[in-house]
Design a protein around this motif. Structure first.
Motif, PDB file in Angstrom:
ATOM      1  N   ILE A 237      -2.108 -13.642  -6.834  1.00 34.18           N
ATOM      2  CA  ILE A 237      -2.542 -12.855  -7.986  1.00 34.18           C
ATOM      3  C   ILE A 237      -3.663 -11.906  -7.562  1.00 34.18           C
ATOM      4  O   ILE A 237      -4.791 -12.332  -7.275  1.00 34.18           O
ATOM      5  CB  ILE A 237      -3.011 -13.775  -9.120  1.00 34.18           C
ATOM      6  N   ILE A 238      -3.336 -10.624  -7.518  1.00 37.84           N
ATOM      7  CA  ILE A 238      -4.293  -9.602  -7.092  1.00 37.84           C
ATOM      8  C   ILE A 238      -4.855  -8.923  -8.332  1.00 37.84           C
ATOM      9  O   ILE A 238      -4.199  -8.077  -8.954  1.00 37.84           O
ATOM     10  CB  ILE A 238      -3.630  -8.572  -6.170  1.00 37.84           C
ATOM     11  N   LYS A 239      -6.049  -9.292  -8.713  1.00 32.26           N
ATOM     12  CA  LYS A 239      -6.746  -8.628  -9.815  1.00 32.26           C
ATOM     13  C   LYS A 239      -7.613  -7.479  -9.317  1.00 32.26           C
ATOM     14  O   LYS A 239      -7.885  -6.525 -10.035  1.00 32.26           O
ATOM     15  CB  LYS A 239      -7.620  -9.630 -10.570  1.00 32.26           C
ATOM     16  N   GLY A 240      -8.061  -7.595  -8.084  1.00 29.22           N
ATOM     17  CA  GLY A 240      -8.972  -6.600  -7.536  1.00 29.22           C
ATOM     18  C   GLY A 240      -8.264  -5.545  -6.711  1.00 29.22           C
ATOM     19  O   GLY A 240      -7.060  -5.296  -6.865  1.00 29.22           O
ATOM     20  N   THR A 241      -9.014  -4.936  -5.806  1.00 30.20           N
ATOM     21  CA  THR A 241      -8.530  -3.871  -4.937  1.00 30.20           C
ATOM     22  C   THR A 241      -8.604  -4.333  -3.491  1.00 30.20           C
ATOM     23  O   THR A 241      -9.659  -4.807  -3.048  1.00 30.20           O
ATOM     24  CB  THR A 241      -9.378  -2.602  -5.116  1.00 30.20           C
ATOM     25  N   LEU A 242      -7.482  -4.208  -2.768  1.00 27.07           N
ATOM     26  CA  LEU A 242      -7.461  -4.526  -1.344  1.00 27.07           C
ATOM     27  C   LEU A 242      -7.478  -3.221  -0.562  1.00 27.07           C
ATOM     28  O   LEU A 242      -6.661  -2.332  -0.820  1.00 27.07           O
ATOM     29  CB  LEU A 242      -6.214  -5.341  -0.992  1.00 27.07           C
ATOM     30  N   GLU A 243      -8.414  -3.114   0.381  1.00 23.11           N
ATOM     31  CA  GLU A 243      -8.565  -1.893   1.160  1.00 23.11           C
ATOM     32  C   GLU A 243      -8.329  -2.186   2.628  1.00 23.11           C
ATOM     33  O   GLU A 243      -8.878  -3.148   3.181  1.00 23.11           O
ATOM     34  CB  GLU A 243      -9.957  -1.304   0.964  1.00 23.11           C
ATOM     35  N   ALA A 244      -7.494  -1.358   3.264  1.00 17.77           N
ATOM     36  CA  ALA A 244      -7.186  -1.553   4.678  1.00 17.77           C
ATOM     37  C   ALA A 244      -8.425  -1.332   5.533  1.00 17.77           C
ATOM     38  O   ALA A 244      -9.192  -0.390   5.317  1.00 17.77           O
ATOM     39  CB  ALA A 244      -6.076  -0.612   5.107  1.00 17.77           C
ATOM     40  N   SER A 245      -8.601  -2.209   6.501  1.00 16.90           N
ATOM     41  CA  SER A 245      -9.712  -2.074   7.443  1.00 16.90           C
ATOM     42  C   SER A 245      -9.581  -0.773   8.219  1.00 16.90           C
ATOM     43  O   SER A 245      -8.482  -0.328   8.561  1.00 16.90           O
ATOM     44  CB  SER A 245      -9.694  -3.259   8.416  1.00 16.90           C
ATOM     45  N   ASP A 246     -10.740  -0.154   8.524  1.00 13.92           N
ATOM     46  CA  ASP A 246     -10.709   1.067   9.326  1.00 13.92           C
ATOM     47  C   ASP A 246     -10.956   0.794  10.801  1.00 13.92           C
ATOM     48  O   ASP A 246     -11.240   1.700  11.584  1.00 13.92           O
ATOM     49  CB  ASP A 246     -11.717   2.088   8.792  1.00 13.92           C
ATOM     50  N   ASN A 247     -10.817  -0.471  11.206  1.00 11.97           N
ATOM     51  CA  ASN A 247     -10.939  -0.833  12.618  1.00 11.97           C
ATOM     52  C   ASN A 247      -9.829  -0.125  13.401  1.00 11.97           C
ATOM     53  O   ASN A 247      -8.642  -0.298  13.104  1.00 11.97           O
ATOM     54  CB  ASN A 247     -10.804  -2.355  12.768  1.00 11.97           C
TER      55      ASN A 247
END
Length: 393
Positions: free
Chosen positions: A86-96
């Motif tokens: 359950i994704i309520k928030g925001t997932l951001e891809a790592s900039d590594n």
């Protein structure tokens, strides 16, 4: 006479419902995740998944509201029970930089009875990766990651998700069975390279419903082994349209069959309803395909069978495809074309298209080239009902 035994089915049902409702929740914050936009949270997410997957009653992985940086992560089964992610928030891809050239960002693998939902957001930060996509001129270009992959996932649902600016495609389904995707929102610029909305391969009984896809490549692409695919009420555009293929580029490809796309629309897309095969190609089959009740708004190539597919102009123009295309129906396709040839059926001389049906086609063109037209090469079939442009079958 009524007896206790009559209540047993009800008690059994209630016990199942109770078991579902008491499935434990595994909150990623309890595993050390931080929604601060700079802490990398892959380990916390992985540990929450591991515990939910190992729960005898199944579990619920909860990502609360907030922004979580996430590197490449794989959520693997098999699990002991159903799992809701359950994704309520925001997932951001790592900039590594080390994460840039991977074939995945978020992957679910070998899972049955999975639900991914929550209304949350997936930010791939593709603008940082797109300059590295030189596949149009470099045959040895490096892979860029899909935002979310599903490999060997069965009897599952993906719903109420928002995906923005994937580095490569947004969603990829590989070797999946009985998966439904609904209320998906996908967005990337029309010029973003290779950002397919939903890519399907070697998968069966897939349904895509009630979704909006705006991207830089195919809205939905279906390749080898895609069978029993149903797409309904999907808005596409910008993008390259709904595509079956490309097919025949590799040896021993599985057939593509029983594809239905209906009650959908395309707006200002590069192509509309397209079947594409390589030339030359290895033999395979695309059959039993229905496009029904489709609205086009300024679409280039609204109806297009292309058996001379060659995206980088490196092919032999005299080569012929060996992919058999059979039993394809275009019905109730209407609206406007941005190219004069609104219907193009460019089939193979080696294996002409068979049983192509055009039913009630109404596609207008108002450009400078002249009246709307159609072109049929090596295509066998029939036209029915109203035809604009006039049928060439």
């Amino acid at each position: 006479m009524f007896s206790f035994i009559h209540l047993l089915p009800l008690f059994f049902f209630l016990s199942l419902a109770a078991a579902y409702n008491v499935r434990p929740t595994f909150n990623v914050l309890s595993y050390g995740a931080h929604a601060n936009r700079f802490t990398e949270n892959s380990n916390a997410f992985s540990r929450a998944w591991t515990d939910a997957c190992a729960s005898n009653t199944g579990g619920r992985v909860l990502i609360p509201r907030g922004s979580y940086v996430l590197g490449p992560v794989e959520f693997e089964g098999p699990c002991k029970g159903p799992v809701d992610f359950i994704i309520k928030g925001t997932l951001e891809a790592s900039d590594n930089p080390a994460d840039m050239f991977r074939d995945h960002w978020i992957t679910f693998r070998y899972v049955d009875w999975l639900v991914v939902t929550g209304g949350g957001f997936l930010y791939g930060h593709g603008r940082k990766a797109w300059p590295h996509n030189d596949c149009a001129k470099n045959s040895h270009c490096k892979s860029l990651p899909y935002t979310m992959r599903f490999d060997f996932v069965n009897n599952s649902r993906i719903e109420h998700l928002n995906s923005f600016n994937s580095r490569s495609g947004h969603f990829n389904l590989f070797s999946c069975h009985k998966v439904e995707m609904s209320y998906i929102r996908i967005s990337a610029p029309y010029w973003s390279p290779n950002t397919d909305g939903i890519h399907i391969g070697l998968s069966t009984q897939i349904r895509i419903l009630d979704s909006i896809i705006k991207t830089g490549d195919d809205c939905v692409s279906m390749v080898t082994g895609s069978q029993d695919i149903e797409i309904q009420r999907v808005q596409c555009g910008p993008g390259h349209g709904f595509s079956i293929g490309s097919l025949g580029g590799s040896k021993n490809e599985d057939p593509v069959s029983r594809i239905t796309i209906r009650d959908s629309s395309l707006k200002r897309t590069q192509n509309g309803l397209r079947i594409k095969t390589w030339a030359p190609s290895s033999p395979t089959l695309a059959s039993d395909i229905i496009f029904d009740n489709i609205v086009m708004i300024n679409v280039n190539n609204p109806i297009f069978i292309d058996q001379q597919y060659c995206p980088h102009n490196l092919c032999n123009s005299k080569a012929q495809s060996n992919v058999q295309i059979r039993n394809v129906t275009f019905s109730g396709v209407r609206g406007t074309s941005s190219s004069q040839f609104a219907v193009k059926l460019q089939c193979s001389r080696n294996v002409p298209c068979e049983d192509i049906k055009l039913k009630n086609i109404n596609l207008a063109y108002h450009g400078p080239e002249g009246p709307v037209a159609s072109s049929c090469i090596n295509a066998e079939g029939r036209s029915y009902g109203f035809q604009l442009p006039s049928g060439c079958l």
